[in-house]
Design an enzyme around this catalytic site. Structure first.
Site, PDB file in Angstrom:
ATOM      1  N   HIS A  92       0.268  -6.478   6.380  1.00  0.00           N
ATOM      2  CA  HIS A  92      -0.739  -7.526   6.304  1.00  0.00           C
ATOM      3  C   HIS A  92      -2.089  -6.967   6.765  1.00  0.00           C
ATOM      4  CE1 HIS A  92      -2.572 -11.483   7.730  1.00  0.00           C
ATOM      5  NE2 HIS A  92      -2.662 -11.403   6.421  1.00  0.00           N
ATOM      6  N   GLY A  93      -2.953  -6.698   5.785  1.00  0.00           N
ATOM      7  CA  GLY A  93      -4.195  -5.969   6.037  1.00  0.00           C
ATOM      8  C   GLY A  93      -5.083  -6.585   7.086  1.00  0.00           C
TER       9      GLY A  93
ATOM     10  N   THR B 257       0.646   0.136   6.515  1.00  0.00           N
ATOM     11  CA  THR B 257       0.805  -0.788   5.386  1.00  0.00           C
ATOM     12  C   THR B 257       1.214  -2.142   5.945  1.00  0.00           C
ATOM     13  OG1 THR B 257       2.211  -1.347   3.492  1.00  0.00           O
ATOM     14  CG2 THR B 257       3.149   0.132   5.113  1.00  0.00           C
TER      15      THR B 257
ATOM     16  N   GLY C 279      -9.624  -4.538   2.504  1.00  0.00           N
ATOM     17  CA  GLY C 279      -8.581  -4.692   3.516  1.00  0.00           C
ATOM     18  C   GLY C 279      -8.658  -3.595   4.555  1.00  0.00           C
TER      19      GLY C 279
ATOM     20  N   THR D  61       0.831  -1.162   0.000  1.00  0.00           N
ATOM     21  CA  THR D  61       0.000   0.000   0.000  1.00  0.00           C
ATOM     22  C   THR D  61       0.893   1.249   0.000  1.00  0.00           C
ATOM     23  OG1 THR D  61      -1.425  -1.385   1.270  1.00  0.00           O
ATOM     24  CG2 THR D  61      -1.671   0.987   1.625  1.00  0.00           C
TER      25      THR D  61
ATOM     26  N   ARG E 254     -12.994  -8.112  -1.833  1.00  0.00           N
ATOM     27  CA  ARG E 254     -12.240  -8.094  -0.574  1.00  0.00           C
ATOM     28  C   ARG E 254     -11.874  -6.647  -0.224  1.00  0.00           C
ATOM     29  NH1 ARG E 254      -6.766  -6.197   0.910  1.00  0.00           N
ATOM     30  NH2 ARG E 254      -6.127  -7.377   2.729  1.00  0.00           N
TER      31      ARG E 254
END
Lengths: 312, 329
Positions: A220-221, A218, A197, A167, A195
């Protein structure tokens, strides 16, 4: 100390051959944001300006260059937040627009809502005269190659994900002490259609409050969502922690509690800033007092005069 | 199992066998509930709370209990969730829901999903059957299809009452800032619970606000705003002016006060007051702690709520109202 802008181009593992372009991209975005602040622009103008530049840069997973979902389509999420009013605007799973961050800002400025999703966000974009762009213009050769490769039976999606989970985002404080944040993303590679996030969720992808600071996240969502990372870091700052300590505490908690890695850029209203990450790398850059700071690997911190950069 | 929760049992015994008291709390939305809906709303939350508590008594988890309680309210046409939800500017129904498990911080949510009778159950499937936390719009519907969730025609979800209200209001400009306590705003349902093992969970479901823009996502499906659950502090489900709740991430804010050592009641009060002062938003919240402390608090005119704690059913609608009945299945 003021003004200041800090940007990131995503936490994760950045392939070596792409690392230089990532660094150049974040430096250029920080410079763009800083020029806006020096020209008297607000922190909101600066973060949107910086993120727009990263969205337009095909080397980042936002706008042009976004990763593809499982069907090979681009669906993007973005958020902005204004620390003065706590006003926020977000879009999720939006298609066919070049700059989701600008659409998120329109949601904040022109509607009484905070978040618009999917086709509804597209309808709103059209009603605002935002040009519709063909999906092809958002897809790079690289993102299509990675999508195809990941569909192969022997592909390891988890490992592949690490190649580029980032991101883009920015935080800023303007000369009046107002803070703002902006975050934009194409999400994760081969995600399910629809999806959403962490990015467009207030408190997860970002948060801004003039009484504590601003954060853009930013990584692992799904992990970021579980711990509401941006808001968590600001809770620590409200308890008296520094931008750096609060960022590290938030990231360490995310790692220990839900086994998630990520990175953040953080500012407080006085202009203290931090770019911290628990992943191997995060491309980041900050501009303050005519100096550009940047780095990619843990512990890396280069500086350069922005005056020189302003000329080139 | 009823005797285990009897109020006379001393605390030491409870500690010894590590059994905590199971509690469920539900709300049917915080807003200016008109008198003609008052009784049906209170009856509805009482039924839902009893439904949730029955699950806990049978040894079900907090997660099972909040899902059951919210389903009961989704199925009840008096509430703005599932069957009976409000319509958006296009006269369509778009539903949001979230569920969260305090043991793992696992969460599932759907936003802007159509033609689903029980969005909370779909949210739970997102949590349990995908690697994601949230699915939106058509993607959420495609997922529903892929797991065999029955799709229902919009007309079966829309009540005659809602169709009429929507017709009346559709002349309003969409998206204008409205006084939240205006009666045409109709809100969310939710539940929180703690089970005998001390696990907490929360669930929230809504049709959003009447005449909302197509694709508007409110606080309900957003983790930390519409709900949050963490075994280390407690579980919260929020209701009220969605955009205000988002701005202060209300559910997470309440738990941050709990983490600082405040009671669940004080934490709710402080956070709702902060939301009123900072962004001029009204709302309500239900909270339960892992040790079974609970609160139902609101700054709107009314909130229909009910709780079952140690076989006693508590409920209320107006501020400071707190009625008590024996729990019956």
């Amino acid at each position: 100390m003021l003004p200041v802008v800090v940007v990131h181009g995503g936490a994760g593992h950045i392939p070596k051959e792409r690392s230089e372009r990532s660094t150049e991209g974040v430096c250029s975005a920080a410079r763009a944001g800083y020029i806006i602040l020096q020209g008297g622009g607000s922190s909101m103008d600066a973060v949107v300006g910086a993120v727009t530049e990263l969205e337009n840069n095909p080397n980042f997973n936002a706008g042009c260059g976004s990763v593809l979902n499982v069907k090979g389509d681009v669906e993007m999420d973005a958020i902005v937040m204004d620390g003065k009013s706590l006003g926020s605007g977000a879009v999720s799973a939006v298609r066919n627009i070049a700059n989701p961050i600008q659409l998120a800002r329109l949601v904040m400025d022109k509607t009484s809502h905070v978040c618009l999703t999917a086709e509804g966000a597209g309808q709103f974009a059209r009603s605002m005269g935002v040009p519709e762009v063909p999906q092809e213009s958002l897809i790079t050769e690289y993102s299509r190659m990675r999508w195809k490769k990941n569909l192969e039976p022997e592909a390891n999606p988890v490992e592949f994900q690490m190649g580029k989970m980032g991101t883009v985002g920015a935080v800023a404080v303007d000369s009046e002490g107002n803070v703002a944040c902006a975050t934009s993303t194409g999400g994760i590679l081969n995600k399910m259609e629809g999806r959403v996030g962490d990015t467009p969720c207030v408190g997860c992808g970002g948060y801004a409050d003039n009484s504590s600071g601003a954060v853009s996240t930013t990584g692992h969502g799904e992990a970021i969502m579980k711990v509401i990372l941006a808001r968590l870091i600001l809770f620590h700052m409200e308890q008296g922690q520094s931008v750096e300590a609060a960022s590290d505490l938030g990231l360490a908690y995310m790692k220990s509690r839900v086994d998630g890695l990520g990175g953040v850029v953080t500012v407080d209203p006085q202009g203290h800033w931090a770019a911290r990450f628990s992943s191997g790398q995060m491309a980041w850059a900050a501009a303050q007092k005519d100096t550009l700071h940047y780095g990619l690997y843990t512990g890396e911190h280069f500086t350069q005069s922005t005056e020189m950069l302003l000329i080139d | 199992m009823a005797e285990r929760f009897s109020p006379d049992q001393n605390r030491e015994d409870q500690k010894k066998d590590l059994k905590m008291s199971a509690v469920v709390v539900v709300h049917g939305g915080a807003w200016a509930i008109p008198d003609e809906l008052a009784k049906a709303s209170v009856d509805g939350v009482k039924v839902a709370a009893c439904e949730g508590f029955s699950v806990l008594k049978r040894g079900g988890s907090a997660l099972d209990a909040v899902e059951a309680a919210v389903r009961a309210m989704e199925d009840n046409i008096v509430f703005n969730a599932g069957h009976g939800a409000v319509l958006n500017a296009d006269g369509e129904m778009e539903l949001d829901a979230i569920i969260m498990d305090g043991r793992t911080l696992g969460s599932g949510a759907v936003s802007s999903v159509k033609n689903i009778a029980n969005p909370v159950t779909l949210a739970r499937a997102v949590m349990e059957k995908t690697a994601h936390v949230m699915l939106t719009s058509r993607g959420a519907n495609l997922f529903a299809e892929s797991i065999g969730t029955v799709t229902v025609p919009t007309d079966t979800l829309v009540t005659e009452y809602e169709r009429k209200e929507w017709e009346k209001r559709k002349n309003y400009v969409t998206g204008v800032m409205e006084d939240f306590n205006a009666q045409w705003v109709h809100d969310t349902v939710g539940a929180v619970a703690v089970d005998c093992a001390g696990n907490v969970a929360s669930a929230t479901s809504t049709g959003g606000i009447r005449n909302k823009m197509v694709g508007r996502v409110g606080d309900s499906p957003i983790i930390g705003s519409g709900g949050y659950a963490d075994n280390l502090s407690g579980a919260v489900s929020c209701t009220g002016h969605g955009e205000s709740i988002l701005k202060v991430t209300l559910a997470r804010l309440i738990l941050s006060h709990v983490e600082q050592g405040r009671s669940v009641a004080d934490s709710s009060q402080l956070s709702l007051q902060y939301m009123a002062d900072r962004v001029r938003g009204a709302g309500g919240a239900i909270v339960v702690s892992p040790s079974g402390q609970w609160a139902a608090t609101f700054t709107t005119d009314r909130m229909a709520w009910a709780a079952v704690d140690q076989d006693v059913l508590w409920y209320g609608l107006d501020p400071k109202e707190r009625f008590k009945e024996q729990f019956s299945q």
